[in-house]
Structures are given as C-alpha cells and as structure tokens.
Design an enzyme around this catalytic site. Structure first.
Site, PDB file in Angstrom:
ATOM      1  N   GLU A 230      -1.152  -0.591  -4.081  1.00 54.47           N
ATOM      2  CA  GLU A 230      -2.393   0.144  -3.818  1.00 54.47           C
ATOM      3  C   GLU A 230      -2.139   1.646  -3.705  1.00 54.47           C
ATOM      4  O   GLU A 230      -1.134   2.066  -3.118  1.00 54.47           O
ATOM      5  CB  GLU A 230      -2.988  -0.394  -2.514  1.00 54.47           C
TER       6      GLU A 230
ATOM      7  N   HIS B 124      -0.520   4.177  -0.193  1.00 55.22           N
ATOM      8  CA  HIS B 124      -1.346   5.051   0.648  1.00 55.22           C
ATOM      9  C   HIS B 124      -1.353   6.500   0.158  1.00 55.22           C
ATOM     10  O   HIS B 124      -1.601   7.430   0.934  1.00 55.22           O
ATOM     11  CB  HIS B 124      -0.869   4.998   2.100  1.00 55.22           C
TER      12      HIS B 124
ATOM     13  N   ASP C  54       0.840  -1.198   0.000  1.00 55.30           N
ATOM     14  CA  ASP C  54       0.000   0.000   0.000  1.00 55.30           C
ATOM     15  C   ASP C  54       0.875   1.248   0.000  1.00 55.30           C
ATOM     16  O   ASP C  54       1.566   1.520   0.984  1.00 55.30           O
ATOM     17  CB  ASP C  54      -0.908  -0.017   1.237  1.00 55.30           C
TER      18      ASP C  54
ATOM     19  N   HIS D 125     -11.968  -2.844   0.024  1.00 52.40           N
ATOM     20  CA  HIS D 125     -11.244  -2.248   1.141  1.00 52.40           C
ATOM     21  C   HIS D 125     -12.072  -2.450   2.406  1.00 52.40           C
ATOM     22  O   HIS D 125     -13.283  -2.228   2.408  1.00 52.40           O
ATOM     23  CB  HIS D 125     -11.073  -0.754   0.846  1.00 52.40           C
TER      24      HIS D 125
ATOM     25  N   GLU E 213     -10.280   2.974  -2.477  1.00 52.10           N
ATOM     26  CA  GLU E 213     -10.866   3.131  -1.154  1.00 52.10           C
ATOM     27  C   GLU E 213     -11.401   4.539  -0.926  1.00 52.10           C
ATOM     28  O   GLU E 213     -12.245   4.750  -0.065  1.00 52.10           O
ATOM     29  CB  GLU E 213      -9.850   2.783  -0.069  1.00 52.10           C
TER      30      GLU E 213
ATOM     31  N   ASP F 162     -14.950   0.478  -0.928  1.00 54.34           N
ATOM     32  CA  ASP F 162     -15.205   0.137   0.462  1.00 54.34           C
ATOM     33  C   ASP F 162     -16.709   0.064   0.664  1.00 54.34           C
ATOM     34  O   ASP F 162     -17.433   1.011   0.343  1.00 54.34           O
ATOM     35  CB  ASP F 162     -14.586   1.205   1.373  1.00 54.34           C
TER      36      ASP F 162
END
Length: 381
Positions: free
Chosen positions: A209, A185, A183, A284, A235, A257
């Site tokens: 990700e 992020h 990730d 997610h 997400e 998500d």
C-alpha cells in the site's frame, strides 16, 4: 420530509460524527473526518449544512452534486470528507425511509460475507509475532502491517533487510493460507520502493500500500511495471478524477476511504471505475463504527470488492474503540475473519447517542506525529 437539523460530535479517540435529523423524526449518522484535522472538517460540515437544512433528504444525488460543485473552490480532503459524512447520513436516512439496508438500495447484495483484516503495527517489530498470533487465534485470515518507521531518502541495506525480516516473521506466523498486506505509508522514495518490492516478492504479500506519496502518483507506472507485488493506493485520493491516473497506471487495488472520498455515492462510482481497469476495491477504514458500517454496505454490493480494513484494537484507539458508540455490536461480530450481511435498514447500526453526546463534551485534539531524520530534516510519517 425535510432535513430539520444537523449536528456534529468530536469524539475520542480521533473521530468526528454527524447527525442528520428530519422533521418527522428519522435520524441518519455519518462520519466526516480528516484524522488530525477533525475540528477543521467540523467547520466545513457546518457551512455545507446551510445547503441541506429544509431540503428533502432523499434527493441524495442532487445533494451530492450541490455539495461538491456548488462552491467555486472544490475538492480537497476537508471538503470531500465533510461531504462524505453528510452523504453517509443521507443514505442512512434513505434506508430507514424505505425499510431497507443501503446495500439493497445500491442494487442488492453480491455476497453474503465480507472478508476483513486486522491491523498489527510493524513500525516497531518487537511484538509483531505476538500480535499476529493473537489475530490468527481470533479467526482473522489476513493482517496488515507497516513496512517500517521513518525511512532514509535512499533506504540503507539495514533498513531494507529490516523490512524483509518483518514481513518474513509475519509470513512465518501466518503460513501459506493467510495473507499479509504491507503498508509503505508513503515513507519510501520510488527508488527505495522499487528495491524493497523485489525483495518482498518471495513472501507473497497480498498487496503493498502507498509505495509512494500521492503527490508522486505519476511515478506509479514505473513501479507497477517493475513490481512483482500487487500495488494499492487511494486513502489520500478523494474523487474519481484523482483515481483515474493511478488506475491507468495499473495499480491492482483501489483504497478509497468512505469518510474522505465523497461518501457512499462517490466510492460506489470509484469502485465501478476500478472495475473497468480490472482493479479490486479494499476500502481504507482505520476509523470509527459509522465509517465501517458505510464501508460494509459498499462491500456487500460491489462485485470487485477484495477485503475490508477495520480498526478494532488499532493503536490509535486509546480512549475509545470501534464498539464504544454503538448499542449492539452484532454488525461488527467477525466470524472466521468475515462480517456477515445483515438486513437492518440504513447503515445497519444503532448509534449510542447518549455516549456520543457525553464523549463530545470531552472531545479530542488528536494530531499525527511529525517525524524527523537524524539530521533534523522532515521525514514522512
């Protein structure tokens, strides 16, 4: 049957639950939350509840249309998350009313087990090997880790090498037959992401990700074209409309998500949209048991599903964990890294209402950290 009452519960560690009750006693549960803004979403649920009380709970699609389009100002994480939790609760009621699990109402199962992964951190790599070893011993066949902590606007040679070293350590523990997802992020600029992706390729991540923040999704085509690693995102995207550009860009994995992207109703459609682009679904879910239960119902009924996130033992869960608010942990018993399909009606779980009401009396005020670079400027968390 009519919707009689809607309640919300602010429960540790950072979750918001909603309870929808009908006049004949059926109760559905949902998890409408934006992490760090739970109180704001609670207010949105209360406002949207005005559109539901007194209505037939089984008209799920009509309710979804009204909840998402009935206001002149639409969309965004707060409203979409409020809708998501209410939508989950309505599907839970529908399953109970029809005596069937939600995945049966979505067309029936396409698989008997769902592969799940465990989260092992990675911001600080000192315990990474130990954490991954524990997850392997617990039977998981895949883990996800953060690539790095706060990262310079242009990643330094040392920062790049540290990312590669972390993933190499994970690969050494996992071996060639298990997977590691990484990730970013949104902590990397596109230029830094491009450099790091090339260096990670020999370590064969399952996917990387959020290579860039969602506001820069227009940069994804260039990253997809040059990246030897499958890219994932989603997400912080909340509708089919927002997913269309990233799918057009060629991302390999869509990550809506269930508590943010309009609930079961919209994520089902996002999955179908992704399928037309050859993209896979990996919902997610670093959240609570209701969000995970809803995610699993989608996973059992979705042909292009890849893998499911779950939060047991995640570092956020300090005051409560995944099983703290359910009566029976069986739906979340993972065998060889997989969740088994059940036939319980609705979302397939029994919420411990007494525990939820008691936790709400304490509540929480969880906020994500705010990071800064050494020069004092803002850094992406």
């Amino acid at each position: 049957m009519k919707i009689a009452r809607i309640e919300t519960f602010l429960v540790p560690p950072r979750w918001l639950f909603c309870r929808v009750e009908t006049d004949d006693g059926l109760v559905g549960w949902g998890e409408p939350v934006v992490e760090g803004r739970a109180e704001v979403v609670r207010g949105a649920v209360e406002v949207l509840s005005e559109l539901l009380v007194g209505q037939d709970p089984l008209r799920i699609e009509d309710h979804w249309q009204v909840l998402t389009r009935g206001g002149f100002y639409r969309g965004g994480p707060v409203l979409s998350s409020a809708v998501a939790g209410l939508d989950q609760a309505l599907w839970d009621i529908a399953g109970q009313a029809y005596g069937a699990p939600v995945h049966a109402l979505l067309g029936g199962p396409v698989r008997d087990t769902v592969r799940v992964y465990a989260w092992v951190g990675g911001d600080e790599p000192s315990r990474l090997r130990e954490q991954i070893t524990a997850q392997v011993e617990a039977g998981f066949t895949a883990v996800k880790m953060n690539a790095a902590g706060a990262t310079s606007p242009v990643a330094t040679a040392a920062e790049t090498a540290a990312v590669v070293a972390r993933v190499a350590a994970a690969r050494e523990v996992l071996g060639p037959d298990r997977d590691v997802a990484v990730d970013f992020h949104g902590r990397f600029t596109a230029a830094s992401a491009r450099r790091v992706l090339g260096e990670l390729a020999p370590l064969h991540p399952l996917f990387v990700e959020e290579p860039v923040v969602p506001e820069q999704s227009h940069l994804l085509p260039g990253l997809v074209t040059t990246s030897p690693v499958p890219l994932a995102t989603g997400e912080r995207l909340y509708s089919r409309t927002e997913f269309l550009p990233v799918l057009t860009a060629g991302v390999a994995v869509a990550q809506p998500d269930l508590s943010h992207a309009g609930g079961i109703s919209e994520v089902r459609r996002i999955a179908s949209l992704a399928e037309t682009f050859g993209a896979l679904l990996a919902p997610h879910c670093p959240l609570g048991p209701i969000a995970l239960a809803a995610s699993l119902q989608i996973a059992f009924a979705t042909p292009n599903f890849l893998i499911q996130e779950q939060s047991r033992g995640i570092h956020y869960n300090k005051d409560a964990d995944l099983l703290s608010y359910v009566v029976d942990p069986e739906p979340f018993r993972f065998v060889d890294g997989h969740a088994r399909r059940g036939d319980r009606p609705g979302l397939g779980i029994t919420v411990d209402e007494a525990a939820v009401r008691a936790a709400d009396r304490t509540g929480h005020a969880w906020r994500n950290p705010v990071w800064r670079h050494p020069d004092g400027s803002f850094a992406e968390w």
